[in-house]
Design a protein around this motif. Structure first.
Motif, PDB file in Angstrom:
ATOM      1  N   ARG A   1      -3.126  -6.662  -1.901  1.00 51.49           N
ATOM      2  CA  ARG A   1      -3.758  -5.365  -1.684  1.00 51.49           C
ATOM      3  C   ARG A   1      -3.575  -4.874  -0.252  1.00 51.49           C
ATOM      4  O   ARG A   1      -3.647  -3.676   0.009  1.00 51.49           O
ATOM      5  CB  ARG A   1      -5.236  -5.463  -2.041  1.00 51.49           C
ATOM      6  CG  ARG A   1      -5.499  -5.635  -3.529  1.00 51.49           C
ATOM      7  CD  ARG A   1      -6.921  -6.013  -3.835  1.00 51.49           C
ATOM      8  NE  ARG A   1      -7.233  -7.363  -3.386  1.00 51.49           N
ATOM      9  CZ  ARG A   1      -8.311  -8.050  -3.745  1.00 51.49           C
ATOM     10  NH1 ARG A   1      -9.193  -7.498  -4.559  1.00 51.49           N
ATOM     11  NH2 ARG A   1      -8.519  -9.270  -3.284  1.00 51.49           N
ATOM     12  N   LYS A   2      -3.381  -5.805   0.684  1.00 52.54           N
ATOM     13  CA  LYS A   2      -3.164  -5.422   2.082  1.00 52.54           C
ATOM     14  C   LYS A   2      -1.702  -5.126   2.379  1.00 52.54           C
ATOM     15  O   LYS A   2      -1.396  -4.570   3.434  1.00 52.54           O
ATOM     16  CB  LYS A   2      -3.654  -6.541   3.001  1.00 52.54           C
ATOM     17  CG  LYS A   2      -5.146  -6.818   2.904  1.00 52.54           C
ATOM     18  CD  LYS A   2      -5.551  -7.916   3.869  1.00 52.54           C
ATOM     19  CE  LYS A   2      -7.054  -8.184   3.787  1.00 52.54           C
ATOM     20  NZ  LYS A   2      -7.457  -9.261   4.724  1.00 52.54           N
ATOM     21  N   HIS A   3      -0.820  -5.513   1.462  1.00 53.23           N
ATOM     22  CA  HIS A   3       0.615  -5.322   1.691  1.00 53.23           C
ATOM     23  C   HIS A   3       1.200  -4.247   0.783  1.00 53.23           C
ATOM     24  O   HIS A   3       2.420  -4.144   0.649  1.00 53.23           O
ATOM     25  CB  HIS A   3       1.354  -6.635   1.460  1.00 53.23           C
ATOM     26  CG  HIS A   3       0.957  -7.724   2.415  1.00 53.23           C
ATOM     27  ND1 HIS A   3       1.492  -7.842   3.681  1.00 53.23           N
ATOM     28  CD2 HIS A   3       0.039  -8.731   2.306  1.00 53.23           C
ATOM     29  CE1 HIS A   3       0.944  -8.879   4.297  1.00 53.23           C
ATOM     30  NE2 HIS A   3       0.056  -9.446   3.485  1.00 53.23           N
ATOM     31  N   ALA A   4       0.346  -3.458   0.132  1.00 52.59           N
ATOM     32  CA  ALA A   4       0.846  -2.422  -0.771  1.00 52.59           C
ATOM     33  C   ALA A   4       1.606  -1.358   0.012  1.00 52.59           C
ATOM     34  O   ALA A   4       1.122  -0.859   1.034  1.00 52.59           O
ATOM     35  CB  ALA A   4      -0.320  -1.793  -1.534  1.00 52.59           C
ATOM     36  N   ILE A   5       2.795  -1.016  -0.461  1.00 47.74           N
ATOM     37  CA  ILE A   5       3.623  -0.008   0.211  1.00 47.74           C
ATOM     38  C   ILE A   5       4.115   1.070  -0.759  1.00 47.74           C
ATOM     39  O   ILE A   5       4.637   2.095  -0.338  1.00 47.74           O
ATOM     40  CB  ILE A   5       4.844  -0.660   0.894  1.00 47.74           C
ATOM     41  CG1 ILE A   5       5.710  -1.373  -0.147  1.00 47.74           C
ATOM     42  CG2 ILE A   5       4.419  -1.590   2.012  1.00 47.74           C
ATOM     43  CD1 ILE A   5       7.010  -1.916   0.430  1.00 47.74           C
ATOM     44  N   TRP A   6       3.937   0.843  -2.064  1.00 44.01           N
ATOM     45  CA  TRP A   6       4.450   1.791  -3.055  1.00 44.01           C
ATOM     46  C   TRP A   6       3.415   2.857  -3.345  1.00 44.01           C
ATOM     47  O   TRP A   6       2.221   2.578  -3.411  1.00 44.01           O
ATOM     48  CB  TRP A   6       4.797   1.075  -4.362  1.00 44.01           C
ATOM     49  CG  TRP A   6       6.004   0.181  -4.256  1.00 44.01           C
ATOM     50  CD1 TRP A   6       6.024  -1.102  -3.843  1.00 44.01           C
ATOM     51  CD2 TRP A   6       7.348   0.537  -4.557  1.00 44.01           C
ATOM     52  NE1 TRP A   6       7.308  -1.597  -3.867  1.00 44.01           N
ATOM     53  CE2 TRP A   6       8.145  -0.597  -4.309  1.00 44.01           C
ATOM     54  CE3 TRP A   6       7.968   1.706  -5.013  1.00 44.01           C
ATOM     55  CZ2 TRP A   6       9.511  -0.608  -4.503  1.00 44.01           C
ATOM     56  CZ3 TRP A   6       9.337   1.697  -5.214  1.00 44.01           C
ATOM     57  CH2 TRP A   6      10.106   0.553  -4.952  1.00 44.01           C
ATOM     58  N   ASN A   7       3.873   4.109  -3.513  1.00 46.78           N
ATOM     59  CA  ASN A   7       2.998   5.169  -3.980  1.00 46.78           C
ATOM     60  C   ASN A   7       3.452   5.625  -5.357  1.00 46.78           C
ATOM     61  O   ASN A   7       4.524   5.247  -5.834  1.00 46.78           O
ATOM     62  CB  ASN A   7       2.952   6.342  -2.996  1.00 46.78           C
ATOM     63  CG  ASN A   7       4.335   6.905  -2.707  1.00 46.78           C
ATOM     64  OD1 ASN A   7       5.092   7.217  -3.632  1.00 46.78           O
ATOM     65  ND2 ASN A   7       4.684   7.034  -1.427  1.00 46.78           N
ATOM     66  N   LEU A   8       2.638   6.443  -6.002  1.00 51.38           N
ATOM     67  CA  LEU A   8       2.891   6.819  -7.390  1.00 51.38           C
ATOM     68  C   LEU A   8       4.208   7.568  -7.587  1.00 51.38           C
ATOM     69  O   LEU A   8       4.976   7.234  -8.496  1.00 51.38           O
ATOM     70  CB  LEU A   8       1.716   7.640  -7.934  1.00 51.38           C
ATOM     71  CG  LEU A   8       1.760   7.933  -9.435  1.00 51.38           C
ATOM     72  CD1 LEU A   8       1.642   6.645 -10.225  1.00 51.38           C
ATOM     73  CD2 LEU A   8       0.651   8.889  -9.829  1.00 51.38           C
ATOM     74  N   PRO A   9       4.540   8.567  -6.769  1.00 53.20           N
ATOM     75  CA  PRO A   9       5.811   9.276  -7.011  1.00 53.20           C
ATOM     76  C   PRO A   9       7.034   8.384  -6.897  1.00 53.20           C
ATOM     77  O   PRO A   9       7.938   8.448  -7.737  1.00 53.20           O
ATOM     78  CB  PRO A   9       5.806  10.371  -5.937  1.00 53.20           C
ATOM     79  CG  PRO A   9       4.368  10.574  -5.596  1.00 53.20           C
ATOM     80  CD  PRO A   9       3.739   9.223  -5.720  1.00 53.20           C
TER      81      PRO A   9
END
Length: 899
Positions: free
Chosen positions: A657-665
């Motif tokens: 959760r601290k390394h999330a880099i992707w967004n929805l688009p």
């Protein structure tokens, strides 16, 4: 459906009584008496019927849905109604008493020569009822009868029929489903020129296989051939062969040739059966039969019976029909010496391992070649072994006509095979097995209980190993788990359906015949594309074709699954393929039970099937697809939550959760490439080819069916949900307020429309527009924010809208979580504010007191010298206990201490 005149004529032709006519009128005017549901042993379905103009319920896929499908395309069936009003039937109990009960048949049918109720039951169930001594169902005159139902129907002059799997052929059902698209009004008839071109492909042959015929033609040949078959301009064996089996189904030019071929085929099969059976068993005088391991000889032959003489010289007379039945089921076999010897030889060979047969042949070869080395021992057989082998070979030649049979080594049959456990102990183990089958206790506990019983009765206590072996042989693992832990825990051990019924292929027989739909949360955390905040895990929804395993559409959104998600999935399927599946399989989630979803399926003429609850194998196709997407795509991304499935083994530094880099688009764009470009080109283990190749082959051989295409632009409104349950009022000068935005169009400028209410449909994934039903047409209305979305693709607008909604939902969620802290902060602020106000008042009071002390040289007349002036001083409760004190009650010393 029948008109009133047609119905009246039908009832007159069948001679219906006034009571029967009243029953028919009541059923035709009534709604279904109950809503059907899936059970662990049945699949609930909803069939969109054109003939009836409504959705028909079917509580089982194998029988009820089959009956509905056949009636829909049977010209002799005019109307059929599901779940008619309940009947009051009478039956006799085992004591001979007459009792009444309510009963709801499956259907009520109006046909050319039948008006009455229909009950669908499997033959296995009916035979079980008869075996248990129940008299509700009986088999009479080659058909099953529902006794109470038949009596009730007969009293009204109607009929009652039991529909079983014997009422139709599997080929008939599958061919009906395969050709139903070619019976629709939109499918144009084949012209004479095209018919001549197809007939030329036969080149004088009486028939061709379907695959060969399609291969000889060009593009579009399959659709022409199937339309000619549907219109009976070409012919095939509709009740014997399946059109989906292209390599074996034969297509004939003339119906007479098809009938002649079918007749010759049946004759050939009969002759083959007679040739196969005649040398084995004959029923002539002198023939020997083997029955219950005893040899009987036919000593007398009558016209319809035979007299058998057994080993004890007793004569038994058996009818020929009974003899043939016992022979057919294998209870009676040939008792001729040569046949008996042949059967024994076959038993020996079938029970031998291939290596044992190979060694037997090598022993025979060593007898013929004295200098040959026997591979098992690595040396030549000694004279004694050779003599033993020669004796066995001679005996084998004499008994079986083959030398190597008795040379087969039967070492596995050697040794003492007598049971070590006495019958009394085995009986006690049987009782313990029943306990173990229903109670969740260990084998060691069972062994302790068995030891106590055996000690009490003076029996030898078996070992734990022997007890475990006996329990395993007596109780299946599924039965033990089912009795001790319940059906859910035992489902994983339940036996697979290895031999599927040919009547209803579970995955269909062509592309877009059966599709599965479901949702799951992706194993990856996403962030806000603008500010970088963690927005959690998105929901992935898939629509997958069961026959080719092609993923027809997917939706990635933060919203929990709802009818809006289903709308977007169907819209995406139409946008990409311009087609919709014939049947959609889903679970019983709330979104699949919504009225909107069922209305949409009815409008698109899609059959809905509900998977039984707790039977995950019914959805194995889509569950496997989710697993492939996770393994090949999701689990390879940074921020995947795969590690969080074992949270105790995750360090804070490696928390995904601290390394999330992707967004929805961005994730949607990459998932789009994987699902539509990469996944279809990967080899699928269940297909033996890729989904893309399977789809192309199915389109070529199964027909393109272009008249079933659905226009994406013309059907956009069909996929939009209505806004709430009420209409929206047109606000003068502002437009229609839907949610937080106002929408307007030129069609709403007419003064007479102001203040009126309109039906509104909106797109939950594109807030830039809505549709309003104005003057009998759906009008597109836009919001001022539409200008910010101009030039963006539909997918970009959907992603922007979804991320907007997710951000504000999370904002509301965080505000709700932090609201108590904010309240405590405000309370502390108000307390400090009150203290500051009182301090200001006290400062003013001190100034006035100091001034009085400075001017107080003499006491005031009439007052004591040691007391302060008589004005009242208000002291703040926070400093002096919350009381109002008069300065007259304070001495100068106390007053100075206060100062």
């Amino acid at each position: 459906m029948l008109t009133n005149e047609q119905l009246e004529k039908l009832m007159n032709d069948l001679g219906l009584t006034p009571e029967a006519r009243a029953v028919v009128a009541n059923i035709r005017g009534s709604d279904p008496s109950r809503r059907t549901q899936s059970s662990p042993k049945s699949v609930n379905s909803r069939y969109a019927s054109r003939k009836m103009g409504q959705v028909i319920q079917a509580e089982s896929r194998s029988l009820e849905l089959t009956a509905v499908t056949l009636w829909e395309h049977d010209d002799d069936v005019y109307e059929y109604y599901d779940q008619p009003p309940q009947l009051r039937l009478n039956t006799k109990t085992t004591l001979g008493q007459v009792t009444g009960y309510g009963y709801t048949p499956d259907f009520f049918v109006l046909a050319k020569d039948f008006i009455g109720w229909v009950e669908c039951k499997k033959t296995e169930f009916l035979e079980g009822e008869v075996a248990n001594g129940k008299t509700t169902f009986i088999f009479e005159k080659n058909q099953w009868l529902h006794v109470p139902g038949s009596q009730y129907a007969k009293s009204l002059g109607l009929q009652f029929e039991v529909f079983t799997e014997c009422s139709f052929s599997s080929a008939q059902l599958n061919n009906t489903v395969f050709l139903e698209d070619y019976w629709r009004v939109g499918c144009a008839a084949i012209g004479l020129v095209e018919q001549k071109e197809i007939r030329k492909l036969f080149e004088g042959a009486p028939f061709l296989t379907l695959g060969n015929l399609i291969g000889r033609g060009g593009d579009g040949t399959a659709d022409i051939i199937y339309k000619m078959l549907a219109d009976e301009q070409l012919h095939f064996l509709a009740e014997e062969e399946h059109l989906s089996e292209h390599s074996s189904t034969k297509i004939f030019l003339e119906i007479a040739e098809a009938k002649a071929y079918s007749f010759r085929k049946k004759i050939a099969l009969t002759q083959d059966a007679e040739i196969y059976q005649s040398p084995v068993i004959t029923l002539a005088v002198g023939s020997r039969l083997k029955w219950k391991n005893k040899i009987y000889e036919i000593v007398e032959a009558g016209d319809d019976n035979r007299c058998l003489k057994g080993p004890d010289d007793r004569a038994i007379f058996l009818p020929i029909d009974d003899l043939e039945r016992l022979i057919a089921i294998g209870d009676i076999k040939s008792g001729e010496p040569e046949e008996t010897a042949r059967a024994e030889a076959a038993t020996i060979c079938n029970g031998a391992h291939p290596k044992e047969i190979e060694d037997a042949l090598e022993r025979l070869q060593c007898l013929k070649e004295p200098e040959r080395i026997f591979s098992v021992t690595g040396k030549k057989p000694c004279p004694r072994i050779r003599r033993t082998w020669e004796a066995r070979a001679r005996k084998s030649k004499e008994l079986y006509g083959c030398e190597y049979i008795l040379l087969i080594d039967r070492a596995k049959s050697r040794g003492n095979r007598t049971r070590r456990l006495v019958p009394a102990v085995l009986d006690e183990i049987g009782k313990m097995a029943e306990v173990w089958k229903t109670e969740d206790i260990s084998v060691n506990a069972i062994h302790a209980m068995l030891a106590a019983v055996c000690t009490e009765k003076g029996l030898l206590i078996p070992s734990v190993k022997a007890l475990r072996r006996e329990l395993k042989n007596r109780v299946k693992a599924y039965d033990q788990t089912l009795g001790s832990q319940g059906e859910k825990a035992a489902y994983i051990q339940k036996e697979f359906v290895w031999f599927l019924d040919r009547t209803s292929p579970p995955h269909g027989e062509r592309f877009l015949e059966v599709a599965h739909i479901d949702h799951t949360k992706m194993d990856v955390h996403l962030i806000d594309s603008l500010h970088g905040g963690n927005l959690g895990r998105p929901w992935l929804s898939l629509l997958i074709d069961a026959y080719t395993r092609v993923i027809l559409a997917f939706v990635l959104t933060y919203d929990a699954p709802s009818y809006r998600t289903l709308m977007l999935l169907m819209r995406e399927c139409v946008r990409r393929h311009h087609r919709v599946p014939r049947t959609i399989v889903s679970d019983a989630g709330s979104e699949f039970l919504s009225a909107y979803w069922e209305q949409l399926l009815a409008r698109l003429e899609i059959t809905k099937r509900e998977r039984p609850a707790g039977q995950s194998r019914n959805g194995s196709v889509i569950e496997a697809a989710f697993g492939v997407v996770d393994k090949d795509f999701t689990h390879q991304l940074t921020g995947t939550s795969k590690r969080l499935k074992k949270p105790r083994g995750v360090s804070r530094s490696h928390d995904p959760r601290k390394h999330a880099i992707w967004n929805l688009p961005v994730l949607t764009e990459e998932l789009d490439k994987y699902i539509y470009e990469v996944y279809p080109t990967l080899n699928h283990s269940a297909l033996g080819t890729t989904p893309q190749q399977a789809m192309e082959h199915s389109k070529k051989m199964g027909g393109s069916r272009a008249w079933k295409y659905v226009s994406y632009e013309e059907s956009r409104v069909l996929f939009l949900p209505s806004y709430g349950n009420s209409q929206i009022t047109l606000i003068p000068g502002r437009g229609l307020k839907v949610g937080p935005f106002h929408y307007f169009s030129n069609e709403l400028q007419a003064p007479e429309l102001e203040g009126k209410r309109f039906l509104v449909r909106y797109d939950p994934f594109d807030l830039s527009y809505v549709y309003a039903y104005v003057n009998r047409r759906w009008r597109r209305c836009e919001t001022p924010m539409a200008g910010h979305l101009k030039g963006r693709t539909e997918k970009e607008i959907a992603l922007i809208t979804d991320e907007y909604n997710a951000k504000y939902r999370q904002k509301g969620k965080k505000l709700k979580e932090t609201l108590p802290d904010y309240g405590r902060y405000l309370q502390q602020t108000f307390e400090k504010e009150n203290i500051l106000k009182q301090q200001k008042r006290d400062a003013e009071l001190n100034k006035s007191i100091d001034l009085e002390e400075h001017n107080d040289t003499e006491p005031v007349a009439g007052e004591p010298e040691n007391q302060i002036p008589s004005q009242q001083v208000q002291i703040i409760p926070a400093l002096l206990g919350g009381t109002t004190v008069s300065p007259k009650k304070l001495s100068k010393f106390q007053f100075r201490e206060y100062k």
